[in-house]
Design an enzyme around this catalytic site. Structure first.
Site, PDB file in Angstrom:
ATOM      1  N   SER A 281       0.831  -1.195   0.000  1.00  0.00           N
ATOM      2  CA  SER A 281       0.000   0.000   0.000  1.00  0.00           C
ATOM      3  C   SER A 281       0.877   1.261   0.000  1.00  0.00           C
ATOM      4  CB  SER A 281      -0.942  -0.048   1.207  1.00  0.00           C
ATOM      5  OG  SER A 281      -1.985   0.887   1.081  1.00  0.00           O
ATOM      6  N   ASP A 338      -8.585  -4.848  -6.522  1.00  0.00           N
ATOM      7  CA  ASP A 338      -8.157  -3.934  -5.461  1.00  0.00           C
ATOM      8  C   ASP A 338      -8.273  -2.493  -5.940  1.00  0.00           C
ATOM      9  OD1 ASP A 338      -6.969  -2.558  -3.399  1.00  0.00           O
ATOM     10  OD2 ASP A 338      -5.004  -3.512  -3.587  1.00  0.00           O
ATOM     11  N   HIS A 405      -7.626  -5.677  -0.619  1.00  0.00           N
ATOM     12  CA  HIS A 405      -6.400  -4.907  -0.420  1.00  0.00           C
ATOM     13  C   HIS A 405      -5.520  -5.464   0.692  1.00  0.00           C
ATOM     14  CE1 HIS A 405      -3.697  -1.545  -0.723  1.00  0.00           C
ATOM     15  NE2 HIS A 405      -3.940  -1.145   0.512  1.00  0.00           N
TER      16      HIS A 405
END
Length: 443
Positions: A281, A338, A405
């Site tokens: 991320s 995602d 995610h």
């Protein structure tokens, strides 16, 4: 050429209600769902665990059965040929390496103190030397050598100090550097490997930086910040701020990375060496910036490779060209489902076109092209992509937007992926069986 855009609704940060909150790691918030990026060895996600992978069964991907192959061809697995022929179908040795680097990111999450009521909130819970052992990811052969912190560059009003301390935490522990010291592991890898691992978004101010989605010029090292040379390379404002901002008591993440890499090169520069930067991320974005910075700052830098999980877009077309010119190798593991990998901004698909004039979209009116460029929201994907899909995984196909995610989702997808023709191991037998029946029917 294609123009794609993603609109995202952002939910304000709220203080967790318990003293042991789950980690929320999505780049932008999703409706009413809290994300735990690990969920490993828990009843919530029993299908994936490091314990299972580390067992000496034939299905284990973390065994060292391909040690000789890795040692002999380590540069290929670090991307010297852009992973040509290794991604589809996914080479088992590369799969093992991706999962291994995923462990280092997992350790970053496990070491971070997420409890806003804790006096050590936003710091590392463990002493530096025990980061890897106490995070319970198993024996790695690596020794942590430096803690890394990121600082928010947003200037907050003074009244913020009257609020809860967790809201205004400016600097926080973001990851670490670890150097392979085990002789057997060095022999297995074919070189001494240095890992820089970054976790994802965790603090309120990191969330605020994430939302600064407009592109900003990448400063030239030899020019003062207020006299930037316009090279054309631009990156997301918030990511650059987190990487370059510092305080009187905490140096910037950029300075910490440069200092430690310089020390490592001085100690081990005369032997085969690799530098692998990994993150999830926000950590994936910081890994990309760090790789660019290292290759720009050190003329004697070793091979620099990024292995990123669920990373957002980072920069524009010129930034991508700079990465390629400097030889930075980036492997982006992307889940098609995602949302985070599709933000921020727009993408104009111009493939390998290097110059701006040649990037014009065929059939797109020039005034539209100009409007899009003027938004400072035109991004470009970087590196090589390993594209996976939660929908192809029997255990994840019914998961929500948040699940797509999670770090554990990415690791499970990598563990099970076979090829684009047979996306997941659990479906391989069914697909092959159907193919066999069709073949018999044609006889």
């Amino acid at each position: 050429m294609r123009v794609a855009a993603m609109a995202v609704t952002v939910k304000p940060f709220t203080s967790p209600a318990t003293t042991n909150p789950k980690l929320t790691t999505q780049y932008f918030s999703v409706p009413t769902t809290t994300i735990n990026p690990l969920k490993l060895n828990t009843t919530e996600n029993p299908e994936f665990s490091w314990t299972h992978l580390k067992k000496g069964s034939s299905s284990s991907l973390l065994t060292h059965s391909n040690s000789a192959k890795l040692a002999r061809n380590w540069m290929e697995y670090q991307g010297i040929n852009n992973w040509e022929g290794l991604l589809d179908p996914l080479d088992d040795t590369l799969r093992s390496e991706i999962l291994r680097y995923g462990q280092f990111v997992e350790a970053g999450y496990r070491c971070f103190d997420f409890d806003p009521n804790s006096p050590t909130f936003a710091s590392c819970k463990f002493p530096k030397n025990s980061i890897l052992t106490r995070s319970c990811i198993g024996e790695t052969g690596y020794k942590p050598t430096k803690n890394l912190r990121a600082t928010c560059g947003i200037q907050l009003p003074r009244w913020i100090d009257r609020g809860p301390s967790w809201f205004s935490t400016q600097s926080s522990w973001i990851g670490y550097v670890a150097v392979c010291q085990d002789k057997e592991e060095i022999a297995r890898l074919g070189r001494r490997d240095v890992v820089i691992a970054f976790r994802g978004t965790a603090t309120c101010l990191e969330w605020l930086e994430n939302l600064r989605a407009t592109l900003t010029s990448l400063p030239d090292d030899g020019v003062a910040a207020d006299n930037v040379v316009p090279t054309g390379a631009m990156v997301e404002s918030g990511f650059l701020s987190l990487y370059t901002s510092g305080t009187s008591t905490c140096p910037s993440l950029q300075n910490m990375v440069r200092e430690e890499v310089g020390r490592v090169l001085e100690m081990y520069g005369d032997e085969p060496l690799s530098l692998t930067i990994t993150g999830h991320s926000l950590g994936a974005a910081l890994a990309t910036l760090a790789a660019h910075d290292i290759n720009s700052s050190f003329s004697n830098a070793p091979m620099v490779t990024v292995v990123s999980f669920g990373g957002p877009r980072v920069g524009n077309q010129s930034f991508r060209c700079q990465l390629e010119k400097k030889g930075t190798k980036i492997l982006r593991i992307v889940n098609s489902d995602d949302l985070i990998t599709k933000v921020p901004g727009f993408v104009i698909d111009n493939n390998d076109v290097a110059d701006k004039e040649a990037a014009k979209v065929a059939g797109l009116p020039s005034w539209v092209q100009k409007r899009v460029e003027n938004t400072q929201l035109v991004y470009a994907d970087v590196g090589q992509e390993l594209r996976l899909s939660s929908k192809e995984c029997p255990h994840l196909s019914k998961g929500g937007v948040a699940t797509c995610h999670e770090l554990s989702t990415y690791l499970q997808l990598v563990n099970g992926f076979v090829s684009s023709n047979c996306p997941f191991r659990a479906t391989a037998k069914r697909v092959l069986g159907k193919h066999h029946r069709q073949k018999l029917a044609n006889l």
